[in-house]
Design a protein around this motif. Structure first.
Motif, PDB file in Angstrom:
ATOM      1  N   SER A 137     -46.181  33.492  44.994  1.00 29.60           N
ATOM      2  CA  SER A 137     -46.032  32.154  44.423  1.00 29.60           C
ATOM      3  C   SER A 137     -47.350  31.408  44.562  1.00 29.60           C
ATOM      4  CB  SER A 137     -44.919  31.374  45.140  1.00 29.60           C
ATOM      5  OG  SER A 137     -45.346  30.993  46.439  1.00 29.60           O
ATOM      6  N   ILE A 138     -47.393  30.199  44.055  1.00 28.74           N
ATOM      7  CA  ILE A 138     -48.576  29.359  44.126  1.00 28.74           C
ATOM      8  C   ILE A 138     -48.966  29.077  45.576  1.00 28.74           C
ATOM      9  CG2 ILE A 138     -47.232  27.225  43.964  1.00 28.74           C
ATOM     10  CD1 ILE A 138     -50.759  27.849  42.501  1.00 28.74           C
ATOM     11  N   ASP A 139     -48.001  29.116  46.488  1.00 32.30           N
ATOM     12  CA  ASP A 139     -48.272  28.857  47.907  1.00 32.30           C
ATOM     13  C   ASP A 139     -49.155  29.929  48.530  1.00 32.30           C
ATOM     14  OD1 ASP A 139     -46.729  26.557  47.801  1.00 32.30           O
ATOM     15  OD2 ASP A 139     -44.893  27.609  48.375  1.00 32.30           O
ATOM     16  N   ASP A 140     -49.229  31.095  47.890  1.00 29.68           N
ATOM     17  CA  ASP A 140     -50.032  32.194  48.427  1.00 29.68           C
ATOM     18  C   ASP A 140     -51.479  32.174  47.932  1.00 29.68           C
ATOM     19  OD1 ASP A 140     -47.847  33.321  49.847  1.00 29.68           O
ATOM     20  OD2 ASP A 140     -47.097  34.197  47.975  1.00 29.68           O
ATOM     21  N   ILE A 141     -51.803  31.236  47.081  1.00 31.07           N
ATOM     22  CA  ILE A 141     -53.174  31.151  46.560  1.00 31.07           C
ATOM     23  C   ILE A 141     -54.016  30.350  47.547  1.00 31.07           C
ATOM     24  CG2 ILE A 141     -54.620  30.555  44.586  1.00 31.07           C
ATOM     25  CD1 ILE A 141     -52.500  32.677  44.035  1.00 31.07           C
ATOM     26  N   LYS A 142     -54.689  31.083  48.444  1.00 34.38           N
ATOM     27  CA  LYS A 142     -55.470  30.466  49.510  1.00 34.38           C
ATOM     28  C   LYS A 142     -56.963  30.744  49.312  1.00 34.38           C
ATOM     29  CE  LYS A 142     -51.547  29.580  51.728  1.00 34.38           C
ATOM     30  NZ  LYS A 142     -51.009  28.223  51.915  1.00 34.38           N
ATOM     31  N   LYS A 143     -57.745  30.314  50.268  1.00 33.37           N
ATOM     32  CA  LYS A 143     -59.175  30.583  50.248  1.00 33.37           C
ATOM     33  C   LYS A 143     -59.427  32.086  50.254  1.00 33.37           C
ATOM     34  CE  LYS A 143     -63.470  29.378  52.633  1.00 33.37           C
ATOM     35  NZ  LYS A 143     -64.086  28.623  53.760  1.00 33.37           N
ATOM     36  N   GLY A 144     -60.350  32.525  49.420  1.00 35.80           N
ATOM     37  CA  GLY A 144     -60.659  33.948  49.319  1.00 35.80           C
ATOM     38  C   GLY A 144     -59.931  34.643  48.181  1.00 35.80           C
ATOM     39  N   ILE A 145     -58.896  34.010  47.635  1.00 36.03           N
ATOM     40  CA  ILE A 145     -58.159  34.569  46.501  1.00 36.03           C
ATOM     41  C   ILE A 145     -58.933  34.271  45.212  1.00 36.03           C
ATOM     42  CG2 ILE A 145     -56.034  34.468  45.146  1.00 36.03           C
ATOM     43  CD1 ILE A 145     -55.648  35.820  47.800  1.00 36.03           C
ATOM     44  N   LYS A 146     -59.099  35.298  44.391  1.00 30.71           N
ATOM     45  CA  LYS A 146     -59.773  35.126  43.101  1.00 30.71           C
ATOM     46  C   LYS A 146     -58.719  35.015  41.991  1.00 30.71           C
ATOM     47  CE  LYS A 146     -64.040  37.579  44.302  1.00 30.71           C
ATOM     48  NZ  LYS A 146     -64.919  38.735  43.984  1.00 30.71           N
ATOM     49  N   ASN A 206     -55.354  22.940  36.271  1.00 33.99           N
ATOM     50  CA  ASN A 206     -54.138  22.945  37.084  1.00 33.99           C
ATOM     51  C   ASN A 206     -54.295  23.772  38.353  1.00 33.99           C
ATOM     52  OD1 ASN A 206     -52.795  21.336  35.235  1.00 33.99           O
ATOM     53  ND2 ASN A 206     -51.892  23.063  34.150  1.00 33.99           N
ATOM     54  N   ILE A 207     -54.886  24.971  38.210  1.00 35.69           N
ATOM     55  CA  ILE A 207     -55.004  25.840  39.382  1.00 35.69           C
ATOM     56  C   ILE A 207     -56.020  25.272  40.371  1.00 35.69           C
ATOM     57  CG2 ILE A 207     -56.808  27.405  38.527  1.00 35.69           C
ATOM     58  CD1 ILE A 207     -53.625  28.397  40.485  1.00 35.69           C
ATOM     59  N   LYS A 208     -57.055  24.616  39.873  1.00 33.92           N
ATOM     60  CA  LYS A 208     -58.030  23.987  40.775  1.00 33.92           C
ATOM     61  C   LYS A 208     -57.392  22.835  41.552  1.00 33.92           C
ATOM     62  CE  LYS A 208     -62.266  25.209  38.275  1.00 33.92           C
ATOM     63  NZ  LYS A 208     -63.431  24.713  37.480  1.00 33.92           N
ATOM     64  N   GLU A 209     -56.436  22.185  40.917  1.00 33.36           N
ATOM     65  CA  GLU A 209     -55.735  21.095  41.593  1.00 33.36           C
ATOM     66  C   GLU A 209     -54.710  21.629  42.587  1.00 33.36           C
ATOM     67  OE1 GLU A 209     -52.615  17.463  40.556  1.00 33.36           O
ATOM     68  OE2 GLU A 209     -53.723  18.436  38.929  1.00 33.36           O
ATOM     69  N   LYS A 210     -53.963  22.655  42.175  1.00 37.29           N
ATOM     70  CA  LYS A 210     -52.890  23.182  43.026  1.00 37.29           C
ATOM     71  C   LYS A 210     -53.415  24.057  44.161  1.00 37.29           C
ATOM     72  CE  LYS A 210     -49.482  21.561  40.415  1.00 37.29           C
ATOM     73  NZ  LYS A 210     -48.471  20.600  40.892  1.00 37.29           N
ATOM     74  N   ALA A 211     -54.553  24.748  43.911  1.00 38.25           N
ATOM     75  CA  ALA A 211     -55.115  25.649  44.924  1.00 38.25           C
ATOM     76  C   ALA A 211     -56.622  25.445  44.996  1.00 38.25           C
ATOM     77  CB  ALA A 211     -54.772  27.099  44.587  1.00 38.25           C
ATOM     78  N   PRO A 212     -57.042  24.312  45.549  1.00 39.18           N
ATOM     79  CA  PRO A 212     -58.463  23.947  45.521  1.00 39.18           C
ATOM     80  C   PRO A 212     -59.381  24.882  46.296  1.00 39.18           C
ATOM     81  CG  PRO A 212     -57.212  22.469  46.946  1.00 39.18           C
ATOM     82  CD  PRO A 212     -56.223  23.283  46.208  1.00 39.18           C
ATOM     83  N   ASP A 213     -58.835  25.682  47.215  1.00 40.63           N
ATOM     84  CA  ASP A 213     -59.678  26.580  48.020  1.00 40.63           C
ATOM     85  C   ASP A 213     -59.893  27.938  47.352  1.00 40.63           C
ATOM     86  OD1 ASP A 213     -59.950  24.674  50.027  1.00 40.63           O
ATOM     87  OD2 ASP A 213     -58.107  25.329  51.039  1.00 40.63           O
ATOM     88  N   ALA A 214     -59.162  28.216  46.285  1.00 43.54           N
ATOM     89  CA  ALA A 214     -59.287  29.506  45.606  1.00 43.54           C
ATOM     90  C   ALA A 214     -60.563  29.541  44.756  1.00 43.54           C
ATOM     91  CB  ALA A 214     -58.065  29.752  44.737  1.00 43.54           C
ATOM     92  N   THR A 215     -61.003  30.749  44.420  1.00 43.40           N
ATOM     93  CA  THR A 215     -62.136  30.951  43.512  1.00 43.40           C
ATOM     94  C   THR A 215     -61.582  31.217  42.116  1.00 43.40           C
ATOM     95  OG1 THR A 215     -63.500  31.898  45.269  1.00 43.40           O
ATOM     96  CG2 THR A 215     -64.150  32.376  42.989  1.00 43.40           C
ATOM     97  N   VAL A 216     -62.010  30.420  41.158  1.00 43.90           N
ATOM     98  CA  VAL A 216     -61.509  30.560  39.789  1.00 43.90           C
ATOM     99  C   VAL A 216     -62.590  31.177  38.906  1.00 43.90           C
ATOM    100  CG1 VAL A 216     -60.571  29.366  37.776  1.00 43.90           C
ATOM    101  CG2 VAL A 216     -60.002  28.564  40.091  1.00 43.90           C
ATOM    102  N   LEU A 217     -62.258  32.281  38.259  1.00 42.21           N
ATOM    103  CA  LEU A 217     -63.166  32.951  37.326  1.00 42.21           C
ATOM    104  C   LEU A 217     -62.637  32.746  35.914  1.00 42.21           C
ATOM    105  CD1 LEU A 217     -63.687  36.339  39.252  1.00 42.21           C
ATOM    106  CD2 LEU A 217     -65.027  34.230  39.416  1.00 42.21           C
ATOM    107  N   GLU A 218     -63.489  32.260  35.009  1.00 40.90           N
ATOM    108  CA  GLU A 218     -63.056  31.913  33.656  1.00 40.90           C
ATOM    109  C   GLU A 218     -63.555  32.923  32.619  1.00 40.90           C
ATOM    110  OE1 GLU A 218     -63.489  27.707  32.643  1.00 40.90           O
ATOM    111  OE2 GLU A 218     -63.922  27.305  34.751  1.00 40.90           O
TER     112      GLU A 218
END
Length: 302
Positions: free
Chosen positions: A178-187, A199-211
């Protein structure tokens, strides 16, 4: 002596008369100038009023320009996605583009120009669709486009024609549930220009987002191990999971994503025609048939 006095009197009288005439001529000229100026202002005012009327007419014409152009050419030009299974996917073998959005677009072509085959489908991505609309390359966007306040500043939207929610796609067996599992270090993989990125940057700000530029590139990257999960609307993710059974959609949707059809701002006649077409699709049951065909379930009723 008397003759000189008489001549002097005559000359003086003539000079006074000339001065009087010159004064009258000057006054007439001033009045003429004033009248000309007044008439000029009236003409200018008339022109201004005419321009006002012209602008009003122009605004009215602008409000129907797109619809008039469509009917004149006898063809509807629609921006759809070519890489989104279930909504708009191009078959490399046949060259046909098929999906929920495509069928909605064809149904609107039938309502607007009288024939669902009188349609041209142009490929758009989340990044290119608004520029293509505003550049006049397409008449409308039917491409899994979420209605947002920010986008309303650039385009006008039809009534909502599909309701989705953002979710996560992972490889089966992934620890991400779930979204709760998107932590720091998750791509997290997402598509440029989509609301999913914000949305994902707001919900999981510590994650790395690749576009990525499109969904197929993002899905290929996920399968190549470049990321841990791919995020976008659940309806799109279900299409990806259908392509490869090794992947699944997990967790509950964590956003509301109402889809609308985008029209160039100010094209009120075309917008009204689209909304009328959508209403007719709903009332006739045709929308339900299209929904069940592609989504595999009955649409929820409000």
């Amino acid at each position: 002596m008397k003759r000189r006095k008489w001549l002097f009197a005559c000359v003086l009288t003539m000079l006074l008369a000339a001065i009087a005439l010159t004064g009258c001529g000057s006054n007439n000229g001033a009045n003429g100038g004033s009248n000309a100026s007044s008439n000029g202002n009236a003409a200018s005012g008339g022109a201004a009023e005419g321009d006002g009327a012209g602008n009003a007419g122009g605004d009215q014409a602008a409000g129907s320009a797109a619809l008039d152009a469509i009917k004149s050419r006898g063809k509807l030009v629609v921006g759809v996605k070519f890489d989104t299974k279930l909504f708009g996917l191009k078959d490399p073998a046949s060259g046909n583009v098929e999906g929920f959005d495509v069928d909605i677009a064809k149904a609107l072509a039938k309502e607007i120009v009288g024939d669902e085959t009188k349609i041209e489908l142009k490929e758009v991505t989340s990044k290119t669709r608004i520029p293509m609309l505003n550049n006049g390359e397409i008449d409308m966007i039917v491409a899994t486009m979420t209605v947002t306040e920010e986008r309303k500043k650039e385009v006008d939207f039809s009534d909502v024609y599909f309701k989705a929610g953002q979710s996560l796609l992972v490889k089966k067996g992934s620890p991400i549930k779930s979204i709760d599992d998107i932590k720091k270090g998750i791509k997290v993989l997402a598509v440029k220009g989509s609301t999913s990125v914000d949305n994902i940057k707001e919900k999981a700000p510590d994650a790395t987002v690749l576009e990525f530029d499109n969904y197929q590139d993002a899905f290929s990257a996920l399968k190549a191990g470049q990321g841990d999960t791919l995020t976008t609307d659940n309806a799109i993710l279900y299409g990806m999971a259908a392509q490869d059974p090794n992947y699944e959609v997990v967790g509950e949707p964590f956003t509301d994503e109402p889809y609308g059809i985008a029209i160039k701002k100010g094209e009120t006649a075309l917008l009204d025609a689209v909304n009328a077409g959508l209403k007719k699709l709903n009332d006739s049951g045709a929308y339900k048939e299209i929904y069940e065909k592609w989504i595999g379930e009955t649409p929820a009723t409000n």
